[in-house]
Design an enzyme around this catalytic site. Structure first.
Site, mmCIF file in Angstrom:
data_model
loop_
_atom_site.group_PDB
_atom_site.id
_atom_site.type_symbol
_atom_site.label_atom_id
_atom_site.label_comp_id
_atom_site.label_asym_id
_atom_site.label_seq_id
_atom_site.Cartn_x
_atom_site.Cartn_y
_atom_site.Cartn_z
ATOM 1 N N LYS A 58 13.961 4.121 49.892
ATOM 2 C CA LYS A 58 15.098 3.693 50.867
ATOM 3 C C LYS A 58 15.160 4.371 52.402
ATOM 4 O O LYS A 58 15.225 5.600 52.548
ATOM 5 C CB LYS A 58 16.355 3.859 50.297
ATOM 6 C CG LYS A 58 17.504 3.321 51.017
ATOM 7 C CD LYS A 58 18.913 3.974 51.076
ATOM 8 C CE LYS A 58 18.906 4.847 52.302
ATOM 9 N NZ LYS A 58 19.139 4.535 53.660
ATOM 10 N N GLU B 271 15.050 18.120 50.262
ATOM 11 C CA GLU B 271 14.706 18.818 51.471
ATOM 12 C C GLU B 271 15.558 18.741 52.535
ATOM 13 O O GLU B 271 15.909 17.633 53.089
ATOM 14 C CB GLU B 271 13.444 18.268 51.854
ATOM 15 C CG GLU B 271 12.664 19.193 52.774
ATOM 16 C CD GLU B 271 12.953 19.240 54.390
ATOM 17 O OE1 GLU B 271 13.662 19.864 54.792
ATOM 18 O OE2 GLU B 271 12.380 18.246 54.904
ATOM 19 N N CYS C 292 13.968 19.036 61.364
ATOM 20 C CA CYS C 292 14.724 20.025 60.607
ATOM 21 C C CYS C 292 14.091 21.485 60.681
ATOM 22 O O CYS C 292 14.866 22.321 60.162
ATOM 23 C CB CYS C 292 14.484 19.596 59.004
ATOM 24 S SG CYS C 292 12.634 19.362 58.391
ATOM 25 N N GLU D 210 23.527 23.180 62.034
ATOM 26 C CA GLU D 210 22.319 22.594 62.483
ATOM 27 C C GLU D 210 22.731 21.465 63.562
ATOM 28 O O GLU D 210 23.410 20.519 63.024
ATOM 29 C CB GLU D 210 21.347 21.873 61.240
ATOM 30 C CG GLU D 210 20.380 21.317 61.637
ATOM 31 C CD GLU D 210 19.695 20.498 60.326
ATOM 32 O OE1 GLU D 210 18.473 20.540 60.410
ATOM 33 O OE2 GLU D 210 20.301 20.019 59.559
#
Length: 506
Positions: A183, A258, A297, A400
């Protein structure tokens, strides 16, 4: 390559070797973030489409040839896929640029890295021994540990590196003999769709590779909870990753996550001792923070610089950040593209506003740029931003941002530098800049981050495991450990001369 996504409109769900529309008939427009205009149409799948794809993958695993295909043949197919990626590099790089907003050169490099990943896992499985013999202490006992495919793998990938992140999951899953349903992010699915076509062209049997385009709350959630899925591998944000883990828990399926990062880039004064060294450290700090508009990331979004060089370092950093050429990624000379969506730009703006309200000092950027020939007014652009005098209590330092925002913190001692770098809920990656080899090893050894770069930032090796500490996730991608995520380990114990045990009377 097969038809472009424009010509595949509505039929972007691939189940058991067939391209299909969504069961509901729903579609989604794919938006070019450089001008906010739609340029492709994909099927908007849901739970029903997901169930069909999982059923096809289960059938292919239980009754198909792929799990029992010799390792050499599986490796050969992966190498053919790599060759096809090289063949279609320009087309795929352009598609990645338009879909995700990154520069065309970044898109091309991504395709190179995808091909490298397929070749690496092909070489890794081809070179492996068939099993590890375990000494049972008797010539009559043959004991061996072997690896087998897990089964059906659900692969959920992010929007920032659509094809690269997909390859980190698809290549080892196939190398190990699994079937899968992938996906992709609903906003950047196009190159993953193209990869499914390349897998079929390379000769992968029908049903092994399946794709469902659609949103996370329906397709992703169903994959995570589905009883016929044996592993779910997710790359994305912390909130969504937590939901994936919770959905997978009742069926006790294997989970690899992750997640996010808030990555420190620690610069010691001795790394700036010469003009050349200073320029290199500044250049790498820009690269760490602003490649792909900071939507990475592992972005070095926290600059932690020694006090004695802070003023000079930040001044030059801000000067050069102001000169970054911002525009449509497909235009020659552009160095930084738009953010992926209006929602993402709004999020970045909110972080900058909160930082300024909490006392940060704006050194560069901090706003939407003026429109230009390469920068349509409707695009989701935001200037590379440097925020000075930041501290740990600020949201922009703790959370983040996933945008072109670099915060600056200062230290005086090595211990203080390490304490600042480790003062985060995440533990994905970090960098250390110093000319002192002993200090480099000490600091790298003390950092609680999955990857630590010394006098560099951002490179990765397919041979090296990628993962993190803390809330950056669980499990590993790439390297031998990345392959191990997609395997079961079986101990086969054979008694060549069985004898009665006589534990019980009779």
């Amino acid at each position: 390559m097969a038809d472009t996504p424009e010509l595949q409109a509505r039929k972007t769900i691939h189940v058991d070797g067939e391209w299909l529309e969504a069961v509901s008939g729903a579609t989604r427009e794919i938006i070019d973030p450089a001008d906010a205009l739609p340029f492709a149409l994909v099927a908007e799948g849901d739970e029903k489409d997901t169930d069909l794809a999982v059923a096809a993958a289960r059938q292919a695993f239980a009754h198909g040839d792929w799990p029992r295909t010799p390792v050499a043949e599986r490796a050969a197919l992966l190498r053919r896929v790599a060759d096809l990626l090289v063949r279609d590099r320009e087309e795929l790089g352009l598609l990645e640029s338009r879909d995700a907003g990154k520069t065309l050169e970044e898109g091309r490099v991504d395709i190179d890295c995808v091909a490298d990943a397929f070749r690496y896992f092909a070489d890794l499985v081809a070179a492996e021994a068939p099993g590890r013999v375990v000494d049972a202490g008797s010539p009559d006992i043959h004991s061996v540990v072997v690896h087998e495919p897990l089964g059906v793998c659900a692969l959920i990938t992010p929007w920032n590196y659509p094809l690269l992140q997909a390859s980190w999951k698809i290549a080892p899953a196939l190398a190990a003999g699994n079937t899968f349903v992938v996906k992709p992010s609903e906003i950047t699915p196009l190159t993953t769709i193209a990869l499914i076509d390349l897998l079929a062209e390379a000769g992968l049997p029908a049903g092994v590779a399946n794709i469902v385009t659609g949103p996370g709350h329906s397709v992703g959630a169903r994959l995570a909870e589905h009883p016929d899925v044996d592993l779910v591998s997710f790359t994305g944000g912390l909130v969504s990753g937590t939901k994936v883990a919770q959905a997978a828990a009742p069926s006790v399926k294997k989970v690899a996550l992750e997640l996010g990062g808030k990555n420190p880039n620690v610069v010691f004064a001795d790394a700036c001792a010469t003009d050349e060294a200073f320029d290199t450290a500044v250049d790498q700090a820009l690269n760490a923070a602003f490649i792909h508009s900071g939507q990475v990331c592992s972005a070095g979004a926290r600059l932690i610089v020694e006090e004695s060089v802070r003023d000079r370092f930040v001044a030059e950093l801000a000067r050069r950040a102001d000169r970054i050429r911002l525009g449509r990624g497909t235009v020659d000379g552009v160095e930084c593209g738009p953010l992926v969506s209006e929602q993402q730009r709004d999020k970045v703006e909110s972080y900058v506003d909160s930082a300024l309200a909490e006392g940060a000092v704006l050194r560069s950027g901090g706003k939407r740029p003026e429109p230009s020939d390469t920068r349509p007014a409707t695009g989701y652009f935001y200037e590379p931003t440097v925020l000075d005098h930041c501290h740990r209590d600020m949201r922009v330092v703790r959370e983040e941002v996933f945008g072109p925002v670099l915060t600056v913190e200062t230290f005086r001692t090595e211990d203080e530098a390490v304490a600042l770098a480790n003062d985060t809920e995440y533990g994905l990656a970090g960098g250390v800049w110093t000319s002192d080899a002993g200090r480099a090893r000490r600091v790298a050894g003390r950092l609680r981050h999955g990857t630590v770069w010394i006098n560099d930032f951002h490179p990765y090796l397919p041979q090296a495991e990628w993962g993190g500490f803390g809330k950056s996730g669980v499990g590993r991608e790439l390297g031998p450990a990345g392959l191990a995520e997609y395997r079961e380990t079986k101990h086969v114990y054979q008694n060549l001369a069985p004898k009665p045990v006589r534990w019980f009377a009779g």
